[in-house]
Scaffold this motif. Structure first.
Motif, PDB file in Angstrom:
ATOM      1  N   LEU A 118     -26.187  12.062  23.838  1.00 40.70           N
ATOM      2  CA  LEU A 118     -25.523  11.095  24.601  1.00 40.70           C
ATOM      3  C   LEU A 118     -25.269   9.929  23.853  1.00 40.70           C
ATOM      4  CD1 LEU A 118     -26.812  11.234  28.313  1.00 40.70           C
ATOM      5  CD2 LEU A 118     -25.013  12.380  27.305  1.00 40.70           C
ATOM      6  N   PHE A 119     -26.284   9.367  22.955  1.00 39.28           N
ATOM      7  CA  PHE A 119     -26.121   8.285  22.300  1.00 39.28           C
ATOM      8  C   PHE A 119     -25.269   8.272  21.050  1.00 39.28           C
ATOM      9  CE2 PHE A 119     -27.751   5.966  18.459  1.00 39.28           C
ATOM     10  CZ  PHE A 119     -27.595   4.843  18.780  1.00 39.28           C
ATOM     11  N   ARG A 120     -25.415   9.529  20.474  1.00 45.23           N
ATOM     12  CA  ARG A 120     -24.334   9.910  19.292  1.00 45.23           C
ATOM     13  C   ARG A 120     -23.129   9.870  19.589  1.00 45.23           C
ATOM     14  NH1 ARG A 120     -22.895  14.900  17.905  1.00 45.23           N
ATOM     15  NH2 ARG A 120     -24.541  15.884  19.357  1.00 45.23           N
ATOM     16  N   SER A 139     -22.375   7.195  28.275  1.00 41.16           N
ATOM     17  CA  SER A 139     -23.288   6.703  29.273  1.00 41.16           C
ATOM     18  C   SER A 139     -23.811   7.707  29.938  1.00 41.16           C
ATOM     19  CB  SER A 139     -22.735   5.536  30.081  1.00 41.16           C
ATOM     20  OG  SER A 139     -21.945   6.142  31.047  1.00 41.16           O
ATOM     21  N   ARG A 140     -24.967   7.370  30.667  1.00 39.84           N
ATOM     22  CA  ARG A 140     -25.774   8.264  31.826  1.00 39.84           C
ATOM     23  C   ARG A 140     -24.731   8.676  32.833  1.00 39.84           C
ATOM     24  NH1 ARG A 140     -30.299  11.469  31.095  1.00 39.84           N
ATOM     25  NH2 ARG A 140     -30.312  12.924  33.163  1.00 39.84           N
ATOM     26  N   ARG A 141     -24.030   7.618  33.209  1.00 39.27           N
ATOM     27  CA  ARG A 141     -23.074   7.800  34.339  1.00 39.27           C
ATOM     28  C   ARG A 141     -21.972   8.803  34.053  1.00 39.27           C
ATOM     29  NH1 ARG A 141     -25.401   7.815  39.229  1.00 39.27           N
ATOM     30  NH2 ARG A 141     -25.269   5.790  40.338  1.00 39.27           N
ATOM     31  N   GLU A 142     -21.399   8.604  32.867  1.00 39.91           N
ATOM     32  CA  GLU A 142     -20.358   9.442  32.251  1.00 39.91           C
ATOM     33  C   GLU A 142     -20.830  11.025  32.253  1.00 39.91           C
ATOM     34  OE1 GLU A 142     -17.895   6.015  29.849  1.00 39.91           O
ATOM     35  OE2 GLU A 142     -19.406   7.424  28.655  1.00 39.91           O
ATOM     36  N   TYR A 143     -21.976  11.088  31.757  1.00 44.94           N
ATOM     37  CA  TYR A 143     -22.560  12.300  31.726  1.00 44.94           C
ATOM     38  C   TYR A 143     -22.708  13.016  33.054  1.00 44.94           C
ATOM     39  CZ  TYR A 143     -26.542  15.684  31.389  1.00 44.94           C
ATOM     40  OH  TYR A 143     -27.207  16.822  31.785  1.00 44.94           O
ATOM     41  N   LEU A 160     -24.793  19.567  26.035  1.00 46.07           N
ATOM     42  CA  LEU A 160     -25.145  18.534  26.906  1.00 46.07           C
ATOM     43  C   LEU A 160     -25.280  19.345  28.326  1.00 46.07           C
ATOM     44  CD1 LEU A 160     -22.527  15.679  26.077  1.00 46.07           C
ATOM     45  CD2 LEU A 160     -24.953  15.882  25.641  1.00 46.07           C
ATOM     46  N   LEU A 161     -24.778  20.456  28.366  1.00 48.44           N
ATOM     47  CA  LEU A 161     -24.860  21.308  29.882  1.00 48.44           C
ATOM     48  C   LEU A 161     -25.753  22.504  29.480  1.00 48.44           C
ATOM     49  CD1 LEU A 161     -21.280  21.055  30.667  1.00 48.44           C
ATOM     50  CD2 LEU A 161     -22.987  19.411  31.531  1.00 48.44           C
TER      51      LEU A 161
END
Length: 205
Positions: free
Chosen positions: A140-142, A146-150, A204-205
Motif C-alpha cells: 500500500l505504501f509503495r 490509503s487504507r480506506r482506498e484499499y 493486494l487481494l
C-alpha cells in the motif's frame, strides 16, 4: 483548543479547518507547509495542539517534533499521515508525539480524537502499528494507497455496490466514490474492473 496544522498540501489544511469550523471549542489558528515554517509559527502562536504531517518537504515529522517542542513546550503534537508503515512513524511516537491519526479519519472521529488528546490521552489510530510491518502495508505504501482506498477496492472486488460499501464502512456514497476514483488513479486503472484486476496483480487481494 488552538490548533496549528502542518501539511504541504493546502487541501489538507483547508479540510481540517473546515471540519473543526462547526465546533465551538476547536480553532485552527494557523497552517504551515514546511517544518521550518511550522517551528516559526509554533513559537509565535503557541498552539495547544499541532497536527503534524509525517512527510514534509524539508524534513520528516519525527525530525520536526523536537524543534516544535523546543519553541512550544506545552503544545501536544499529533502526527497526521496517509502512511501507516513509514519508519519515521515509530520514531515520532518514541520521540514524544501525543498520538498519530491516519488522514482518512472521518470528521467526527478527528474532532473526537483531538478532544481526547487535549484531555491528556495518547491517541493512536488502531490501524497503525508502532513497530514491524506487513507485506500488505508495504505494498500500500509503495502504491501510495490509503487504507480506506484499499478497503473500498477490496469490497468492490467481492461484488459490493457503492451503497453497500458506504454502509459497511460507515461512509457516505460520495466519499466511497471519491475513494474509488483516487484508488483507480493510483492503480493506473480506467474503471472499477481494471482497479480490481490491478489490485490483484499487485497482490493486494
Amino acid at each position: 483548543m488552538r490548533v496549528l496544522v502542518v501539511d504541504d498540501h493546502p487541501v489538507v489544511c483547508d479540510g481540517v479547518r473546515a471540519l473543526v469550523s462547526v465546533t465551538d471549542d476547536i480553532e485552527v489558528v494557523g497552517s504551515a507547509r514546511s517544518a521550518r515554517e511550522a517551528v516559526g509559527l509554533a513559537g509565535e502562536l503557541r498552539p495547544d495542539l499541532v497536527l503534524l504531517d509525517l512527510r514534509l518537504p524539508d524534513m520528516l515529522g519525527s525530525e520536526a517534533l523536537p524543534r516544535i517542542a523546543a519553541v512550544a513546550p506545552d503544545a501536544k503534537v499529533v502526527i497526521f499521515t496517509a502512511y501507516d508503515d513509514h519508519a519515521a512513524l515509530s520514531a515520532a511516537l518514541r520521540g514524544g508525539a501525543h498520538g498519530c491519526l491516519l488522514k482518512d479519519v472521518t470528521d467526527i472521529d478527528l474532532v473526537a480524537q483531538l478532544r481526547r488528546v487535549a484531555a491528556g490521552a495518547r491517541v493512536v489510530d488502531p490501524r497503525l502499528r508502532e513497530s514491524g510491518g506487513t507485506p500488505l502495508r508495504a505494498r500500500l505504501f509503495r502504491l501510495s494507497l490509503s487504507r480506506r482506498e484499499y478497503d473500498v477496492v477490496r469490497l468492490a472486488a467481492i461484488g459490493r455496490t457503492n451503497p453497500e460499501i458506504a454502509e459497511e464502512l460507515g461512509l457516505t456514497r460520495n466519499t466511497v466514490k471519491t475513494y474509488l476514483q483516487t484508488a483507480m488513479h493510483k492503480l493506473g486503472a480506467r474503471n472499477r474492473v481494471e482497479a480490481v484486476r490491478r489490485a490483484q496483480e499487485e497482490q493486494l487481494l
